[in-house]
Design a protein around this motif. Structure first.
Motif, PDB file in Angstrom:
ATOM      1  N   THR A 274       0.831  -1.216   0.000  1.00 38.53           N
ATOM      2  CA  THR A 274       0.000   0.000   0.000  1.00 38.53           C
ATOM      3  C   THR A 274       0.856   1.252   0.000  1.00 38.53           C
ATOM      4  N   LYS A 275       2.022   1.223   0.682  1.00 37.39           N
ATOM      5  CA  LYS A 275       2.876   2.409   0.702  1.00 37.39           C
ATOM      6  C   LYS A 275       3.510   2.628  -0.668  1.00 37.39           C
TER       7      LYS A 275
ATOM      8  N   ALA B 273       2.215   1.772  -3.561  1.00 41.76           N
ATOM      9  CA  ALA B 273       1.141   2.272  -4.426  1.00 41.76           C
ATOM     10  C   ALA B 273       0.793   3.720  -4.087  1.00 41.76           C
ATOM     11  N   ASP B 274       0.819   4.055  -2.811  1.00 42.41           N
ATOM     12  CA  ASP B 274       0.487   5.410  -2.361  1.00 42.41           C
ATOM     13  C   ASP B 274       1.484   6.426  -2.908  1.00 42.41           C
TER      14      ASP B 274
ATOM     15  N   ALA C 146       1.102   6.718  -6.649  1.00 45.86           N
ATOM     16  CA  ALA C 146      -0.076   7.513  -7.006  1.00 45.86           C
ATOM     17  C   ALA C 146       0.208   8.998  -6.879  1.00 45.86           C
TER      18      ALA C 146
ATOM     19  N   ASP D  60      -6.191  11.193  -4.426  1.00 46.88           N
ATOM     20  CA  ASP D  60      -7.114  10.052  -4.426  1.00 46.88           C
ATOM     21  C   ASP D  60      -8.161  10.123  -5.535  1.00 46.88           C
TER      22      ASP D  60
ATOM     23  N   ASP E 215      -3.632   1.824  -4.432  1.00 40.70           N
ATOM     24  CA  ASP E 215      -3.427   2.298  -3.061  1.00 40.70           C
ATOM     25  C   ASP E 215      -4.594   1.878  -2.166  1.00 40.70           C
ATOM     26  N   ASN E 216      -5.805   2.031  -2.669  1.00 41.64           N
ATOM     27  CA  ASN E 216      -6.990   1.636  -1.897  1.00 41.64           C
ATOM     28  C   ASN E 216      -7.065   0.121  -1.698  1.00 41.64           C
TER      29      ASN E 216
ATOM     30  N   ASP F  41      -4.744  -0.462   1.101  1.00 44.33           N
ATOM     31  CA  ASP F  41      -5.354  -0.106   2.390  1.00 44.33           C
ATOM     32  C   ASP F  41      -6.220  -1.248   2.919  1.00 44.33           C
TER      33      ASP F  41
END
Length: 373
Positions: free
Chosen positions: A163-164, A166-167, A170, A183, A193-194, A197
């Motif tokens: 997730t990090k 992808a975050d 993004a 977002d 990212d979602n 999460d």
């Protein structure tokens, strides 16, 4: 487990919102399923190697059974929790159009599925194993905790890293290169990212909670089995306490209501406080009516009070209107450097109170029941 299913059913009955909301939700759900399936394939390789290795130990077959049971229960907790979470997300967003009370209720119900599933699978798994083990063989329960830890490691750490990555991706592509808002679902990395999460903070956290719960129970049973002062009648006391915790948590759900001020934190305070009070009363009755040493209750009460103390300390250092958070926000006006320095200072300072609280809790436990307490 029944409570988890009822909570899931209640959440799934709520409206999903517009077609666009459903599209975004379905994309996240598809990605989450794909991630968990891929993760299961990777974990299976390590699990098979470990199963073969454990088989060569004394009582290897029984250890393997405990190991597979723990791993399966942990993965099922993660999978069930995430499946409901990805469906609860969009329903919470839709509920938020109505008011904060409705959104909070939907979110709490969705989250409770993971919590009660973790506790349910933990108690059921350990109880089934204990039905076939004598106290002299209770050390074999280590396999149960080991299996839970394996899934937790992959789910929590793997999901967190995913997730990090992808975050950050993004943000770099969407905001820096394409000037898309934060977002924005048009950015595929935002969907990733979602997904992260959900697999990290829902599935990963579910497996992590299960592992912590299972390992704690296994540790208490191992200590009980190894102490001459604890007889067979007292051996299952931790399981009774854990079961009472389930009942107290169920009853406390009725207190999870946002008041006139509209504070979700206040509602959580009420819920946790209610569960602690109910658990304390039931634990006292169990100890008294079951003719257990009253010192055991003192140990349990110390743990219950420690819970609310840790919750309060966490809120003090992370609450939006709290002094520590305001100081970090104010430091950001001077740029990233001052913000990072202040954030590190507050983060380091936030550790000492929980450490002292845990040490006091351990001392109270020891006073009440020695090493077992």
């Amino acid at each position: 487990m029944l409570f988890s299913l009822i909570a899931a059913y209640t959440v799934l009955k709520k409206p999903e919102g517009t077609e666009k909301m459903k599209d975004v939700s379905n994309a996240i759900r598809a990605g989450s399923k794909a991630y968990l399936l891929r993760q299961l394939k990777t974990i299976s390789i390590f699990a098979i190697v470990l199963i073969i290795a454990l088989a060569f130990l004394p009582h290897g077959l029984q250890i393997d059974v405990a190991f597979v049971t723990g791993a399966a229960a942990s993965y099922l907790t993660a999978y069930l929790g995430m499946n409901v979470a990805v469906r609860a997300n969009v329903r919470t967003a839709k509920s938020a159009e109505k008011n904060v009370h409705s959104a909070f209720s939907t979110a709490v119900l969705g989250g409770s599925v993971t919590g009660f599933a973790a506790v349910g699978f933990g108690l059921i798994g350990l109880s089934l194993l204990l039905a076939y083990l004598t106290i002299s063989k209770v050390a074999l329960l280590i396999g149960f905790g080991f299996g839970a830890s394996l899934i937790s490691l992959f789910a929590r750490v793997g999901g967190g890293i995913y997730t990090k990555a992808a975050d950050v991706g993004a943000d770099l592509v969407g905001k820096t290169e394409l000037n898309l808002p934060e977002d924005d679902p048009r950015n595929p990395a935002v969907i990733a990212d979602n997904v992260g999460d959900n697999v990290g903070d829902c599935a990963g956290m579910g497996a992590d909670v299960f592992e912590s719960y299972a390992v704690t129970l296994v540790a208490s049973l191992l200590i009980a089995a190894g102490l001459a002062t604890v007889n067979a009648a007292n051996f299952a006391y931790p399981l009774y306490i854990a079961s009472i915790g389930v009942i107290a948590s169920m009853l406390s759900m009725t207190f999870l209501r946002i008041g006139k001020k509209g504070s979700p934190t206040g509602a959580l305070y009420k819920g946790i406080s209610a569960s602690i009070i109910i658990a304390a009363i039931l634990d006292f009755l169990l100890t008294y009516l079951g003719n257990y040493p009253m010192g055991y209750f003192i140990s349990v009460l110390g743990g219950l009070l420690l819970t609310i103390v840790i919750f309060g300390i966490t809120d003090y250092y992370t609450g939006t209107a709290r002094r520590s958070v305001v100081k970090v926000a104010t430091a950001a006006k001077g740029g990233a450097g001052t913000d990072v320095i202040m954030g590190l200072a507050v983060g380091l300072r936030s550790v000492w109170l929980p450490v002292i609280a845990v040490v006091v809790g351990i001392l109270v436990g020891y006073y009440g029941g020695g090493l077992y307490g």
